[in-house]
Design a protein around this motif. Structure first.
Motif, PDB file in Angstrom:
ATOM      1  N   ALA A 247      33.825  76.688  39.079  1.00  0.00           N
ATOM      2  CA  ALA A 247      33.035  77.589  38.231  1.00  0.00           C
ATOM      3  C   ALA A 247      33.449  79.031  38.477  1.00  0.00           C
ATOM      4  N   VAL A 248      33.279  79.872  37.478  1.00  0.00           N
ATOM      5  CA  VAL A 248      33.333  81.326  37.670  1.00  0.00           C
ATOM      6  C   VAL A 248      32.030  81.878  37.141  1.00  0.00           C
ATOM      7  N   CYS A 249      31.294  82.576  37.997  1.00  0.00           N
ATOM      8  CA  CYS A 249      30.027  83.167  37.598  1.00  0.00           C
ATOM      9  C   CYS A 249      30.214  84.651  37.296  1.00  0.00           C
ATOM     10  N   GLU A 250      29.382  85.163  36.397  1.00  0.00           N
ATOM     11  CA  GLU A 250      29.458  86.584  36.026  1.00  0.00           C
ATOM     12  C   GLU A 250      28.055  87.170  35.931  1.00  0.00           C
ATOM     13  N   LYS A 251      27.905  88.407  36.374  1.00  0.00           N
ATOM     14  CA  LYS A 251      26.686  89.168  36.120  1.00  0.00           C
ATOM     15  C   LYS A 251      27.051  90.632  35.989  1.00  0.00           C
ATOM     16  N   ASP A 252      26.114  91.421  35.428  1.00  0.00           N
ATOM     17  CA  ASP A 252      26.367  92.849  35.252  1.00  0.00           C
ATOM     18  C   ASP A 252      26.517  93.528  36.610  1.00  0.00           C
TER      19      ASP A 252
ATOM     20  N   HIS B 190      22.504  82.062  41.675  1.00  0.00           N
ATOM     21  CA  HIS B 190      23.061  83.284  42.243  1.00  0.00           C
ATOM     22  C   HIS B 190      22.835  84.480  41.315  1.00  0.00           C
ATOM     23  N   GLY B 191      21.818  84.389  40.466  1.00  0.00           N
ATOM     24  CA  GLY B 191      21.454  85.518  39.593  1.00  0.00           C
ATOM     25  C   GLY B 191      22.495  85.828  38.545  1.00  0.00           C
ATOM     26  N   SER B 192      23.230  84.817  38.099  1.00  0.00           N
ATOM     27  CA  SER B 192      24.327  85.063  37.155  1.00  0.00           C
ATOM     28  C   SER B 192      24.418  83.896  36.176  1.00  0.00           C
ATOM     29  N   HIS B 193      25.487  83.852  35.417  1.00  0.00           N
ATOM     30  CA  HIS B 193      25.709  82.751  34.473  1.00  0.00           C
ATOM     31  C   HIS B 193      27.197  82.445  34.467  1.00  0.00           C
TER      32      HIS B 193
ATOM     33  N   SER C  78      31.309  94.254  35.257  1.00  0.00           N
ATOM     34  CA  SER C  78      30.785  92.943  35.655  1.00  0.00           C
ATOM     35  C   SER C  78      31.169  92.623  37.097  1.00  0.00           C
ATOM     36  N   CYS C  79      30.404  91.710  37.682  1.00  0.00           N
ATOM     37  CA  CYS C  79      30.738  91.134  38.987  1.00  0.00           C
ATOM     38  C   CYS C  79      31.035  89.655  38.771  1.00  0.00           C
ATOM     39  N   TYR C  80      32.064  89.165  39.453  1.00  0.00           N
ATOM     40  CA  TYR C  80      32.489  87.770  39.291  1.00  0.00           C
ATOM     41  C   TYR C  80      32.490  87.067  40.634  1.00  0.00           C
ATOM     42  N   LEU C  81      31.998  85.837  40.602  1.00  0.00           N
ATOM     43  CA  LEU C  81      32.006  85.021  41.812  1.00  0.00           C
ATOM     44  C   LEU C  81      32.872  83.784  41.590  1.00  0.00           C
ATOM     45  N   PHE C  82      33.855  83.613  42.455  1.00  0.00           N
ATOM     46  CA  PHE C  82      34.619  82.361  42.522  1.00  0.00           C
ATOM     47  C   PHE C  82      34.103  81.623  43.752  1.00  0.00           C
ATOM     48  N   PRO C  83      33.240  80.607  43.544  1.00  0.00           N
ATOM     49  CA  PRO C  83      32.663  79.932  44.714  1.00  0.00           C
ATOM     50  C   PRO C  83      33.754  79.428  45.661  1.00  0.00           C
ATOM     51  N   ASN C  84      33.481  79.566  46.946  1.00  0.00           N
ATOM     52  CA  ASN C  84      34.458  79.170  47.967  1.00  0.00           C
ATOM     53  C   ASN C  84      34.643  77.661  48.049  1.00  0.00           C
ATOM     54  N   GLY C  85      35.681  77.283  48.727  1.00  0.00           N
ATOM     55  CA  GLY C  85      35.890  75.871  49.023  1.00  0.00           C
ATOM     56  C   GLY C  85      36.307  75.079  47.808  1.00  0.00           C
ATOM     57  N   ASN C  86      36.027  73.795  47.857  1.00  0.00           N
ATOM     58  CA  ASN C  86      36.456  72.920  46.770  1.00  0.00           C
ATOM     59  C   ASN C  86      35.287  72.482  45.912  1.00  0.00           C
ATOM     60  N   LEU C  87      34.298  73.364  45.764  1.00  0.00           N
ATOM     61  CA  LEU C  87      33.134  73.007  44.967  1.00  0.00           C
ATOM     62  C   LEU C  87      33.523  72.800  43.510  1.00  0.00           C
ATOM     63  N   THR C  88      33.216  71.611  42.982  1.00  0.00           N
ATOM     64  CA  THR C  88      33.401  71.379  41.557  1.00  0.00           C
ATOM     65  C   THR C  88      32.075  70.892  40.974  1.00  0.00           C
TER      66      THR C  88
ATOM     67  N   ASP D 102      25.786  71.694  35.909  1.00  0.00           N
ATOM     68  CA  ASP D 102      25.622  72.034  37.328  1.00  0.00           C
ATOM     69  C   ASP D 102      26.278  73.373  37.659  1.00  0.00           C
ATOM     70  N   ALA D 103      27.390  73.670  36.981  1.00  0.00           N
ATOM     71  CA  ALA D 103      28.065  74.958  37.198  1.00  0.00           C
ATOM     72  C   ALA D 103      27.160  76.098  36.740  1.00  0.00           C
ATOM     73  N   GLU D 104      26.561  75.925  35.556  1.00  0.00           N
ATOM     74  CA  GLU D 104      25.651  76.955  35.046  1.00  0.00           C
ATOM     75  C   GLU D 104      24.453  77.105  35.991  1.00  0.00           C
ATOM     76  N   TYR D 105      23.946  75.977  36.477  1.00  0.00           N
ATOM     77  CA  TYR D 105      22.807  76.007  37.399  1.00  0.00           C
ATOM     78  C   TYR D 105      23.189  76.744  38.692  1.00  0.00           C
ATOM     79  N   PHE D 106      24.380  76.439  39.205  1.00  0.00           N
ATOM     80  CA  PHE D 106      24.851  77.105  40.419  1.00  0.00           C
ATOM     81  C   PHE D 106      24.878  78.627  40.200  1.00  0.00           C
ATOM     82  N   CYS D 107      25.431  79.050  39.064  1.00  0.00           N
ATOM     83  CA  CYS D 107      25.505  80.490  38.771  1.00  0.00           C
ATOM     84  C   CYS D 107      24.099  81.080  38.653  1.00  0.00           C
ATOM     85  N   ASN D 108      23.203  80.362  37.956  1.00  0.00           N
ATOM     86  CA  ASN D 108      21.817  80.846  37.810  1.00  0.00           C
ATOM     87  C   ASN D 108      21.173  81.058  39.176  1.00  0.00           C
TER      88      ASN D 108
END
Ligand code: CA
Ligand code: CA
Length: 185
Positions: free
Chosen positions: A175-180, A84-87, A61-71, A76-82
Protein backbone atom coordinates in the motif's frame (compact mmCIF):
# COMPACT_ATOMS: atom_id res chain seq x y z
CA UNK A 1 8.19 37.76 6.99
CA UNK A 2 7.65 40.66 4.50
CA UNK A 3 7.81 44.30 5.58
CA UNK A 4 4.06 44.48 5.12
CA UNK A 5 3.63 41.37 7.24
CA UNK A 6 5.89 42.76 9.92
CA UNK A 7 3.94 46.01 9.97
CA UNK A 8 0.68 44.13 10.38
CA UNK A 9 2.32 42.03 13.05
CA UNK A 10 3.49 45.10 14.97
CA UNK A 11 0.04 46.65 14.65
CA UNK A 12 -1.58 43.51 16.04
CA UNK A 13 1.04 43.44 18.78
CA UNK A 14 0.17 46.98 19.76
CA UNK A 15 -3.46 45.86 19.96
CA UNK A 16 -2.36 42.90 22.11
CA UNK A 17 -0.48 45.06 24.57
CA UNK A 18 -3.37 47.50 24.78
CA UNK A 19 -2.90 50.60 26.88
CA UNK A 20 0.41 49.55 28.43
CA UNK A 21 3.25 51.70 27.24
CA UNK A 22 6.42 49.99 26.00
CA UNK A 23 9.60 51.75 25.00
CA UNK A 24 11.28 50.82 21.72
CA UNK A 25 13.74 48.40 23.32
CA UNK A 26 11.02 46.53 25.20
CA UNK A 27 8.93 46.42 22.07
CA UNK A 28 11.84 44.95 20.08
CA UNK A 29 12.45 42.32 22.76
CA UNK A 30 8.80 41.37 22.64
CA UNK A 31 8.91 41.08 18.84
CA UNK A 32 12.02 38.85 18.96
CA UNK A 33 10.39 36.71 21.65
CA UNK A 34 7.23 36.19 19.58
CA UNK A 35 9.18 35.61 16.34
CA UNK A 36 11.13 32.87 18.14
CA UNK A 37 7.86 31.26 19.16
CA UNK A 38 6.65 31.43 15.55
CA UNK A 39 9.81 29.77 14.25
CA UNK A 40 9.24 26.91 16.65
CA UNK A 41 5.69 26.59 15.33
CA UNK A 42 5.15 23.68 12.91
CA UNK A 43 4.17 25.95 10.01
CA UNK A 44 7.54 27.63 10.16
CA UNK A 45 9.53 24.42 10.34
CA UNK A 46 11.61 23.01 7.51
CA UNK A 47 10.13 20.77 4.82
CA UNK A 48 11.46 17.65 6.52
CA UNK A 49 9.31 18.29 9.58
CA UNK A 50 5.94 18.83 7.94
CA UNK A 51 5.26 15.08 7.90
CA UNK A 52 5.41 12.58 10.75
CA UNK A 53 8.55 10.46 11.16
CA UNK A 54 8.78 7.80 8.48
CA UNK A 55 6.55 9.69 6.02
CA UNK A 56 7.84 11.31 2.82
CA UNK A 57 6.93 14.88 1.92
CA UNK A 58 6.10 15.85 -1.64
CA UNK A 59 4.17 18.94 -2.80
CA UNK A 60 1.63 19.33 -0.03
CA UNK A 61 1.23 15.66 0.84
CA UNK A 62 2.82 13.10 3.14
CA UNK A 63 3.27 9.53 1.90
CA UNK A 64 3.75 6.35 3.85
CA UNK A 65 5.28 3.20 2.36
CA UNK A 66 4.60 0.65 5.11
CA UNK A 67 7.74 -1.19 6.16
CA UNK A 68 8.47 -4.84 5.69
CA UNK A 69 6.56 -7.18 3.45
CA UNK A 70 3.07 -6.09 4.45
CA UNK A 71 0.59 -6.82 1.68
CA UNK A 72 -3.13 -6.19 1.75
CA UNK A 73 -6.34 -6.62 -0.19
CA UNK A 74 -7.62 -3.26 -1.46
CA UNK A 75 -10.05 -2.88 1.46
CA UNK A 76 -7.44 -3.86 4.04
CA UNK A 77 -4.95 -1.44 2.48
CA UNK A 78 -7.46 1.40 2.74
CA UNK A 79 -8.23 0.37 6.32
CA UNK A 80 -4.52 0.31 7.18
CA UNK A 81 -4.13 3.85 5.79
CA UNK A 82 -7.25 5.04 7.66
CA UNK A 83 -5.73 3.71 10.89
CA UNK A 84 -2.80 6.03 10.19
CA UNK A 85 -4.99 9.10 9.55
CA UNK A 86 -4.66 8.82 5.78
CA UNK A 87 -6.09 7.07 2.72
CA UNK A 88 -4.75 5.05 -0.19
CA UNK A 89 -2.89 7.38 -2.50
CA UNK A 90 -4.87 9.61 -4.89
CA UNK A 91 -2.71 10.47 -7.89
CA UNK A 92 -3.80 13.76 -9.38
CA UNK A 93 -0.89 14.71 -11.59
CA UNK A 94 1.93 13.40 -13.69
CA UNK A 95 4.48 14.83 -11.26
CA UNK A 96 2.89 13.01 -8.31
CA UNK A 97 2.85 9.81 -10.38
CA UNK A 98 6.51 10.28 -11.32
CA UNK A 99 7.44 10.86 -7.67
CA UNK A 100 5.65 7.66 -6.62
CA UNK A 101 7.18 5.60 -9.42
CA UNK A 102 10.62 6.80 -8.39
CA UNK A 103 9.96 5.73 -4.79
CA UNK A 104 8.67 2.34 -5.94
CA UNK A 105 11.67 1.71 -8.19
CA UNK A 106 13.91 2.46 -5.22
CA UNK A 107 12.08 -0.31 -3.33
CA UNK A 108 12.10 -2.56 -6.41
CA UNK A 109 10.24 -5.59 -5.23
CA UNK A 110 6.49 -5.12 -5.21
CA UNK A 111 3.38 -3.71 -6.79
CA UNK A 112 1.22 -1.17 -4.92
CA UNK A 113 -2.48 -0.44 -4.57
CA UNK A 114 -3.68 3.05 -5.43
CA UNK A 115 -6.99 4.44 -4.17
CA UNK A 116 -8.53 4.31 -7.67
CA UNK A 117 -11.68 2.20 -8.03
CA UNK A 118 -14.69 1.55 -10.22
CA UNK A 119 -17.28 1.46 -7.41
CA UNK A 120 -20.36 1.04 -9.62
CA UNK A 121 -18.87 -1.38 -12.15
CA UNK A 122 -19.42 1.15 -14.91
CA UNK A 123 -15.79 1.57 -15.89
CA UNK A 124 -15.83 5.07 -14.38
CA UNK A 125 -12.69 5.45 -12.32
CA UNK A 126 -12.96 7.52 -9.15
CA UNK A 127 -10.73 8.05 -6.15
CA UNK A 128 -12.01 6.00 -3.23
CA UNK A 129 -14.40 7.77 -0.84
CA UNK A 130 -14.73 10.73 -3.18
CA UNK A 131 -16.82 11.50 -6.21
CA UNK A 132 -13.68 12.63 -7.99
CA UNK A 133 -13.12 11.03 -11.35
CA UNK A 134 -9.48 10.50 -12.25
CA UNK A 135 -8.28 13.39 -14.38
CA UNK A 136 -4.80 11.94 -14.81
CA UNK A 137 -4.21 8.25 -15.57
CA UNK A 138 -1.19 6.14 -16.47
CA UNK A 139 -2.67 2.86 -17.71
CA UNK A 140 -0.29 0.17 -18.87
CA UNK A 141 -0.72 -1.45 -22.27
CA UNK A 142 -4.12 -3.26 -22.53
CA UNK A 143 -5.40 -1.64 -19.31
CA UNK A 144 -8.01 -1.19 -18.12
CA UNK A 145 -9.24 -4.49 -19.58
CA UNK A 146 -11.51 -5.88 -16.83
CA UNK A 147 -9.97 -9.28 -17.38
CA UNK A 148 -12.28 -11.98 -15.94
CA UNK A 149 -14.94 -9.29 -15.47
CA UNK A 150 -14.05 -8.56 -11.85
CA UNK A 151 -11.36 -5.87 -11.98
CA UNK A 152 -12.59 -2.87 -9.98
CA UNK A 153 -9.42 -1.69 -8.20
CA UNK A 154 -6.23 -0.20 -9.63
CA UNK A 155 -2.66 -1.01 -8.71
CA UNK A 156 0.76 0.14 -9.93
CA UNK A 157 2.38 -2.92 -11.42
CA UNK A 158 6.03 -3.81 -10.90
CA UNK A 159 6.13 -5.76 -14.19
CA UNK A 160 4.96 -2.69 -16.14
CA UNK A 161 7.35 -0.22 -14.58
CA UNK A 162 4.57 0.81 -12.18
CA UNK A 163 2.07 1.82 -14.81
CA UNK A 164 -1.54 1.24 -13.76
CA UNK A 165 -3.62 -1.92 -14.14
CA UNK A 166 -7.19 -2.73 -13.09
CA UNK A 167 -7.33 -5.85 -10.96
CA UNK A 168 -9.54 -7.87 -8.62
CA UNK A 169 -9.70 -6.01 -5.30
CA UNK A 170 -9.13 -9.22 -3.32
CA UNK A 171 -5.55 -9.57 -4.54
CA UNK A 172 -2.79 -8.60 -2.17
CA UNK A 173 -0.23 -5.87 -2.82
CA UNK A 174 1.65 -3.32 -0.84
CA UNK A 175 0.00 0.00 0.00
CA UNK A 176 0.94 3.66 -0.33
CA UNK A 177 -0.90 5.97 2.03
CA UNK A 178 -1.32 9.72 1.54
CA UNK A 179 -2.47 12.61 3.71
CA UNK A 180 -2.18 16.39 3.58
CA UNK A 181 1.06 17.88 4.86
CA UNK A 182 1.42 21.21 6.60
CA UNK A 183 4.17 22.17 4.16
CA UNK A 184 4.21 24.04 0.85
CA UNK A 185 2.07 22.72 -1.97
CA1 CA B 1 -2.44 13.09 -4.21
CA1 CA C 1 -6.40 -5.53 -15.82
Amino acid sequence: MSTFGLTLFLLSLSVCIGHESYNAEEMLKKVVEILNLLVKDKKCSTAGEVCPDGWLHYRGSCYLFPNGNLTFTFNDAEYFCNQHGSHLVHIESESENTFLKYQMRERKDSSYWTGLTDPNSKRIWTWHNSETEASFTDWSRHSPNNYDGNQYCVFMELAYNFQWNDFACENKFRAVCEKDSTGPV
